[in-house]
Write a protein that holds these residues in place. Structure first.
Motif, PDB file in Angstrom:
ATOM      1  N   UNK A 239       0.824  -1.216   0.000  1.00  0.00           N
ATOM      2  CA  UNK A 239       0.000   0.000   0.000  1.00  0.00           C
ATOM      3  C   UNK A 239       0.860   1.269   0.000  1.00  0.00           C
ATOM      4  N   UNK A 240       2.176   1.123  -0.067  1.00  0.00           N
ATOM      5  CA  UNK A 240       3.102   2.244  -0.166  1.00  0.00           C
ATOM      6  C   UNK A 240       3.753   2.183  -1.551  1.00  0.00           C
ATOM      7  N   UNK A 241       3.266   2.966  -2.511  1.00  0.00           N
ATOM      8  CA  UNK A 241       3.753   2.850  -3.894  1.00  0.00           C
ATOM      9  C   UNK A 241       5.264   2.962  -4.037  1.00  0.00           C
ATOM     10  N   UNK A 242       5.888   3.839  -3.249  1.00  0.00           N
ATOM     11  CA  UNK A 242       7.331   4.004  -3.364  1.00  0.00           C
ATOM     12  C   UNK A 242       8.073   2.781  -2.817  1.00  0.00           C
ATOM     13  N   UNK A 243       7.466   2.041  -1.894  1.00  0.00           N
ATOM     14  CA  UNK A 243       8.052   0.791  -1.400  1.00  0.00           C
ATOM     15  C   UNK A 243       7.951  -0.278  -2.484  1.00  0.00           C
ATOM     16  N   UNK A 253      12.608 -11.474  -1.794  1.00  0.00           N
ATOM     17  CA  UNK A 253      11.386 -11.196  -2.543  1.00  0.00           C
ATOM     18  C   UNK A 253      10.268 -10.702  -1.629  1.00  0.00           C
ATOM     19  N   UNK A 254      10.114 -11.332  -0.451  1.00  0.00           N
ATOM     20  CA  UNK A 254       9.053 -10.948   0.480  1.00  0.00           C
ATOM     21  C   UNK A 254       9.596 -10.049   1.590  1.00  0.00           C
ATOM     22  N   UNK A 255      10.501  -9.165   1.238  1.00  0.00           N
ATOM     23  CA  UNK A 255      11.122  -8.262   2.215  1.00  0.00           C
ATOM     24  C   UNK A 255      10.059  -7.397   2.881  1.00  0.00           C
ATOM     25  N   UNK A 256      10.106  -7.312   4.210  1.00  0.00           N
ATOM     26  CA  UNK A 256       9.169  -6.482   4.962  1.00  0.00           C
ATOM     27  C   UNK A 256       9.778  -5.128   5.303  1.00  0.00           C
ATOM     28  N   UNK A 257      10.998  -4.890   4.842  1.00  0.00           N
ATOM     29  CA  UNK A 257      11.642  -3.570   4.967  1.00  0.00           C
ATOM     30  C   UNK A 257      11.802  -3.144   6.427  1.00  0.00           C
ATOM     31  N   UNK A 260      15.550  -6.891   7.482  1.00  0.00           N
ATOM     32  CA  UNK A 260      16.230  -7.711   6.479  1.00  0.00           C
ATOM     33  C   UNK A 260      17.469  -7.001   5.911  1.00  0.00           C
ATOM     34  N   UNK A 261      18.528  -7.760   5.649  1.00  0.00           N
ATOM     35  CA  UNK A 261      19.705  -7.178   4.975  1.00  0.00           C
ATOM     36  C   UNK A 261      19.409  -6.956   3.493  1.00  0.00           C
ATOM     37  N   UNK A 262      20.125  -6.043   2.888  1.00  0.00           N
ATOM     38  CA  UNK A 262      19.965  -5.799   1.458  1.00  0.00           C
ATOM     39  C   UNK A 262      18.617  -5.216   1.097  1.00  0.00           C
ATOM     40  N   UNK A 263      18.043  -4.420   1.998  1.00  0.00           N
ATOM     41  CA  UNK A 263      16.721  -3.833   1.762  1.00  0.00           C
ATOM     42  C   UNK A 263      16.856  -2.486   1.053  1.00  0.00           C
ATOM     43  N   UNK A 268      16.922   3.661   0.592  1.00  0.00           N
ATOM     44  CA  UNK A 268      16.351   4.881   0.035  1.00  0.00           C
ATOM     45  C   UNK A 268      15.875   5.839   1.134  1.00  0.00           C
ATOM     46  N   UNK A 269      15.453   5.271   2.258  1.00  0.00           N
ATOM     47  CA  UNK A 269      15.094   6.122   3.392  1.00  0.00           C
ATOM     48  C   UNK A 269      16.340   6.846   3.890  1.00  0.00           C
ATOM     49  N   UNK A 270      17.434   6.116   4.007  1.00  0.00           N
ATOM     50  CA  UNK A 270      18.688   6.707   4.486  1.00  0.00           C
ATOM     51  C   UNK A 270      19.218   7.772   3.537  1.00  0.00           C
ATOM     52  N   UNK A 271      18.999   7.574   2.248  1.00  0.00           N
ATOM     53  CA  UNK A 271      19.486   8.552   1.259  1.00  0.00           C
ATOM     54  C   UNK A 271      18.532   9.728   1.082  1.00  0.00           C
ATOM     55  N   UNK A 272      17.326   9.613   1.642  1.00  0.00           N
ATOM     56  CA  UNK A 272      16.339  10.689   1.506  1.00  0.00           C
ATOM     57  C   UNK A 272      15.415  10.521   0.318  1.00  0.00           C
ATOM     58  N   UNK A 273      15.587   9.443  -0.452  1.00  0.00           N
ATOM     59  CA  UNK A 273      14.733   9.215  -1.622  1.00  0.00           C
ATOM     60  C   UNK A 273      13.316   8.809  -1.205  1.00  0.00           C
ATOM     61  N   UNK A 274      13.205   8.175  -0.047  1.00  0.00           N
ATOM     62  CA  UNK A 274      11.899   7.869   0.555  1.00  0.00           C
ATOM     63  C   UNK A 274      11.810   8.654   1.858  1.00  0.00           C
ATOM     64  N   UNK A 275      10.692   9.319   2.074  1.00  0.00           N
ATOM     65  CA  UNK A 275      10.532  10.190   3.241  1.00  0.00           C
ATOM     66  C   UNK A 275      10.592   9.391   4.541  1.00  0.00           C
ATOM     67  N   UNK A 276      11.325   9.939   5.510  1.00  0.00           N
ATOM     68  CA  UNK A 276      11.443   9.303   6.818  1.00  0.00           C
ATOM     69  C   UNK A 276      10.077   9.171   7.495  1.00  0.00           C
ATOM     70  N   UNK A 277       9.212  10.177   7.307  1.00  0.00           N
ATOM     71  CA  UNK A 277       7.881  10.127   7.928  1.00  0.00           C
ATOM     72  C   UNK A 277       7.078   8.942   7.409  1.00  0.00           C
ATOM     73  N   UNK A 278       7.189   8.679   6.128  1.00  0.00           N
ATOM     74  CA  UNK A 278       6.460   7.545   5.535  1.00  0.00           C
ATOM     75  C   UNK A 278       6.963   6.227   6.116  1.00  0.00           C
TER      76      UNK A 278
END
Length: 299
Positions: A239-243, A253-257, A260-263, A268-278
Motif C-alpha cells: 500500500x506504499x507505492x514508493x516501497x 522477494x518478500x522483504x518487509x523492509x 532484512x539485509x539488502x533492503x 532509500x530512506x537513508x538517502x532521503x529518496x523515501x521520506x522518513x515520515x512515511x
C-alpha cells in the motif's frame, strides 16, 4: 412490476433511493437480504422492481469493485483527503492512514490542503514539505492558499467527471465547506470546530451521492482515525507505492523492509529518496497490525 437496473444514490431510514433511467425510485430491500447477510450500500449497482417512483423493492446487489465501512460507500473511484495545515494541525500519521486505506481498496487518492492562509510560517510542517513528500510518490496535491481559493476548487473539479468520489480527512478540516464551494446550492451542513474536543462535530447525517461536474460525489461524515487492522502484515508494504517500486531491488522477494539485509527501501530512506515520515508510519502501522490495536500519534 417492471424490473430495472440502477444505482443506489441514498440510503435513509430503511429506504434505498435508486437512480435509473433519469429518475429516482424509493425502494425497500426484500427480507432475504438480511438472511443472506447482505447490506446494500450507497454506490451499489442493483436490480429492483417498481411500478412507480415511490414504491419498489430492491432485488439484487451486483458484485462490487470495492467498499468502505466508514463512510459506507461502494464502487468508489477516487478519494479526496481533506487535511488542514492548522486548527487542527497537519498530521503525517493520519494522512498515511487514509492513503493506506485508499490504496488497499484500489481507490485513487487526491490530497487537498486547507487553512494554508492561516499559517504563520513558524509551524513544524510546511506546505512545500507536504507537497514534496506526496507529489514525489505520484499523488496529486492541491493547496488552497486562501479562504476562498477558486483556483484550487476549479483544479479539484477537473477530477470529477465520470468518477465516484468520496471526501475524507480530519474532522474540522472543512469537507462540507469545500463541497459548498464546489456547488453552493447543495447547502450542506457545516459546523465550527469544537474547542473542547479539538475536532469537528459530526454534521453530516447520512451518505448521499450528489451529481456534480459529470460525476458523483459523496458527502460523508468526518472521522479522525482509520481501522485497517484487518489487513495482513504482508499486505501493508503493497500500500506504499514508493516501497513497491523499490522492492524489486530488495535482496529478499518478500522483504518487509524492517530488519532484512539488502533492503532497498531502507537504503532509500537513508538517502532521503523515501521520506522518513512515511517509513516511520509504516513501521508503526506494521506494529499495530501485529498487535491488532491502534496506536495514535499526533505527528
Amino acid at each position: 412490476m417492471a424490473f430495472l437496473k440502477g444505482q443506489i444514490r441514498k440510503a435513509l431510514s430503511g429506504f434505498y433511493y435508486i437512480y435509473a433511467d433519469g429518475a429516482t425510485f424509493q425502494t425497500r430491500a426484500r427480507g432475504n437480504f438480511r438472511n443472506r447477510k447482505i447490506t446494500p450500500l450507497v454506490g451499489d449497482e442493483v436490480m429492483f422492481e417498481s411500478d412507480n417512483p415511490t414504491d419498489g423493492y430492491l432485488l439484487e446487489v451486483f458484485p462490487r469493485h470495492n467498499e468502505l465501512v466508514r463512510p459506507p460507500v461502494a464502487n468508489v473511484d477516487q478519494g479526496v483527503i481533506v487535511m488542514s495545515m492548522i486548527e487542527p494541525n497537519f498530521s503525517y500519521n493520519l494522512m498515511d492512514r487514509f492513503l493506506v486505506t485508499l490504496e488497499d481498496k484500489k481507490i485513487a487518492p487526491i490530497i487537498y490542503l486547507t487553512k494554508v492562509d492561516l499559517l504563520a510560517g513558524t509551524e513544524s510542517v510546511s506546505v512545500a514539505e507536504v507537497k514534496k513528500v506526496y507529489e514525489e510518490i505520484g499523488y496529486p496535491v492541491i493547496a488552497a492558499t486562501k479562504a476562498n481559493d477558486e483556483e484550487a476548487v476549479r483544479t479539484l473539479e477537473q477530477f470529477f467527471p465520470e468518477r465516484l468520489t468520496v471526501f475524507m480527512g480530519q474532522s474540522g478540516a472543512g469537507k462540507s465547506t469545500l463541497l459548498n464551494k464546489i456547488s453552493p446550492d447543495l447547502q450542506l451542513a457545516t459546523d465550527e470546530i469544537s474547542e473542547s474536543l479539538g475536532r469537528g462535530k459530526h454534521t453530516t447525517r447520512h451518505v448521499e451521492l450528489l451529481p456534480l461536474y459529470d460525476g458523483l460525489v459523496a458527502d460523508t461524515p468526518g472521522f479522525s482515525s482509520i481501522d485497517f487492522l484487518e489487513m495482513e502484515t504482508t499486505e501493508l508494504p503493497k500500500q506504499f507505492p514508493e516501497f513497491v517500486e523499490a522492492s524489486s531491488s530488495c535482496k529478499f522477494r518478500e522483504c518487509m523492509h524492517r530488519k532484512e539485509p539488502g533492503c532497498e527501501v531502507k537504503e532509500r530512506v537513508e538517502s532521503g529518496a523515501i521520506a522518513q515520515t512515511r517509513y516511520d508510519n509504516y513501521l508503526q502501522f506494521l506494529l499495530e497490525i501485529e498487535n491488532r490495536r491502534p496506536i495514535y500519534k499526533k505527528k
